[in-house]
Design a protein around this motif. Sequence first.
Motif, short mmCIF file in Angstrom:
data_model
loop_
_atom_site.label_atom_id
_atom_site.label_comp_id
_atom_site.label_asym_id
_atom_site.label_seq_id
_atom_site.Cartn_x
_atom_site.Cartn_y
_atom_site.Cartn_z
N ARG A 1 0.84 -1.22 0.00
CA ARG A 1 0.00 0.00 0.00
C ARG A 1 0.86 1.25 0.00
NH1 ARG A 1 -3.57 1.38 4.03
NH2 ARG A 1 -2.41 0.23 5.58
N ALA A 2 1.93 1.25 0.81
CA ALA A 2 2.82 2.41 0.90
C ALA A 2 3.55 2.62 -0.43
CB ALA A 2 3.81 2.22 2.04
N MET A 3 4.00 1.54 -1.03
CA MET A 3 4.69 1.69 -2.32
C MET A 3 3.74 2.23 -3.39
SD MET A 3 7.21 -1.60 -2.45
CE MET A 3 7.87 -1.15 -4.04
N LEU A 4 2.51 1.73 -3.42
CA LEU A 4 1.53 2.25 -4.38
C LEU A 4 1.28 3.74 -4.14
CD1 LEU A 4 -0.97 -0.74 -4.39
CD2 LEU A 4 0.50 -0.03 -6.29
N ALA A 5 1.26 4.15 -2.88
CA ALA A 5 1.03 5.56 -2.54
C ALA A 5 2.20 6.46 -2.98
CB ALA A 5 0.79 5.72 -1.05
N THR A 6 3.38 5.87 -3.15
CA THR A 6 4.52 6.66 -3.63
C THR A 6 4.57 6.70 -5.15
OG1 THR A 6 6.09 4.81 -3.66
CG2 THR A 6 5.92 6.08 -1.60
N GLY A 7 3.63 6.01 -5.79
CA GLY A 7 3.57 6.03 -7.25
C GLY A 7 4.06 4.77 -7.93
N ALA A 8 4.44 3.76 -7.16
CA ALA A 8 4.89 2.51 -7.76
C ALA A 8 3.73 1.82 -8.47
CB ALA A 8 5.46 1.58 -6.69
N THR A 9 4.02 1.19 -9.58
CA THR A 9 3.01 0.41 -10.30
C THR A 9 3.06 -1.03 -9.81
OG1 THR A 9 4.52 -0.25 -12.07
CG2 THR A 9 3.34 1.86 -12.36
N PRO A 10 1.98 -1.77 -10.03
CA PRO A 10 2.02 -3.19 -9.69
C PRO A 10 3.17 -3.93 -10.39
CG PRO A 10 -0.24 -2.51 -10.04
CD PRO A 10 0.64 -1.36 -10.44
N GLN A 11 3.48 -3.52 -11.60
CA GLN A 11 4.58 -4.14 -12.33
C GLN A 11 5.93 -3.87 -11.65
OE1 GLN A 11 2.17 -2.24 -13.75
NE2 GLN A 11 1.05 -3.81 -14.86
N GLU A 12 6.12 -2.65 -11.16
CA GLU A 12 7.36 -2.32 -10.45
C GLU A 12 7.47 -3.10 -9.15
OE1 GLU A 12 8.12 2.28 -11.88
OE2 GLU A 12 6.62 1.89 -10.33
N ILE A 13 6.36 -3.24 -8.46
CA ILE A 13 6.36 -4.03 -7.21
C ILE A 13 6.67 -5.49 -7.52
CG2 ILE A 13 4.94 -4.83 -5.29
CD1 ILE A 13 3.47 -2.06 -5.51
N GLY A 14 6.07 -6.01 -8.57
CA GLY A 14 6.37 -7.39 -8.98
C GLY A 14 7.82 -7.59 -9.32
N LYS A 15 8.43 -6.60 -9.95
CA LYS A 15 9.85 -6.70 -10.28
C LYS A 15 10.71 -6.73 -9.03
CE LYS A 15 13.42 -4.60 -13.12
NZ LYS A 15 13.79 -3.49 -13.99
N VAL A 16 10.38 -5.91 -8.04
CA VAL A 16 11.12 -5.92 -6.77
C VAL A 16 11.04 -7.30 -6.13
CG1 VAL A 16 11.17 -4.99 -4.42
CG2 VAL A 16 10.85 -3.44 -6.35
N ILE A 17 9.84 -7.88 -6.14
CA ILE A 17 9.65 -9.21 -5.54
C ILE A 17 10.43 -10.25 -6.34
CG2 ILE A 17 7.95 -11.03 -5.13
CD1 ILE A 17 5.93 -8.73 -4.49
N ALA A 18 10.33 -10.20 -7.64
CA ALA A 18 11.01 -11.18 -8.48
C ALA A 18 12.53 -11.14 -8.31
CB ALA A 18 10.64 -10.97 -9.95
N GLU A 19 13.07 -9.95 -8.15
CA GLU A 19 14.51 -9.82 -8.01
C GLU A 19 15.00 -10.16 -6.60
OE1 GLU A 19 15.28 -5.85 -9.38
OE2 GLU A 19 15.05 -6.41 -11.49
N ALA A 20 14.08 -10.25 -5.65
CA ALA A 20 14.46 -10.53 -4.26
C ALA A 20 14.81 -11.99 -4.04
CB ALA A 20 13.33 -10.14 -3.32
N VAL A 21 14.25 -12.88 -4.85
CA VAL A 21 14.46 -14.31 -4.64
C VAL A 21 15.21 -14.95 -5.77
CG1 VAL A 21 12.58 -14.73 -3.04
CG2 VAL A 21 12.12 -14.75 -5.47
#
Length: 104
Positions: A84-104
């Motif tokens: 929720r906080a990332m979306l509020a800063t303007g992150a897109t779902p795709q950007e959030i997915g990329k962060v998750i994908a690169e974490a593992v």
Amino acid sequence: MDRLKKERLEARGWKVGTASEFLELTPEENALIEIKLALSRNLKARRQKVMTQVELAQKIHSSQPRIAKAENGDASVSIELLIRAMLATGATPQEIGKVIAEAV
């Protein structure tokens, strides 16, 4: 840790390993921790560019101390709050997915 230091410690009876090994985390538990830490780091970097912790807290109906905990990877912070906080800063779902994908 460099190889020589590891060898010296092991020669003195110390057990050397990762935090995951020490805590006996399953691969799933380890992945979840890595994802939460990646989201926390990314949130902090994004938020610092666009708003203060207080502004973000107001935007998502939370508190400044909670945002600070989120940015510092506190275990009590949910993935939902991080997203929720990332979306509020303007992150897109795709950007959030990329962060998750690169974490593992």
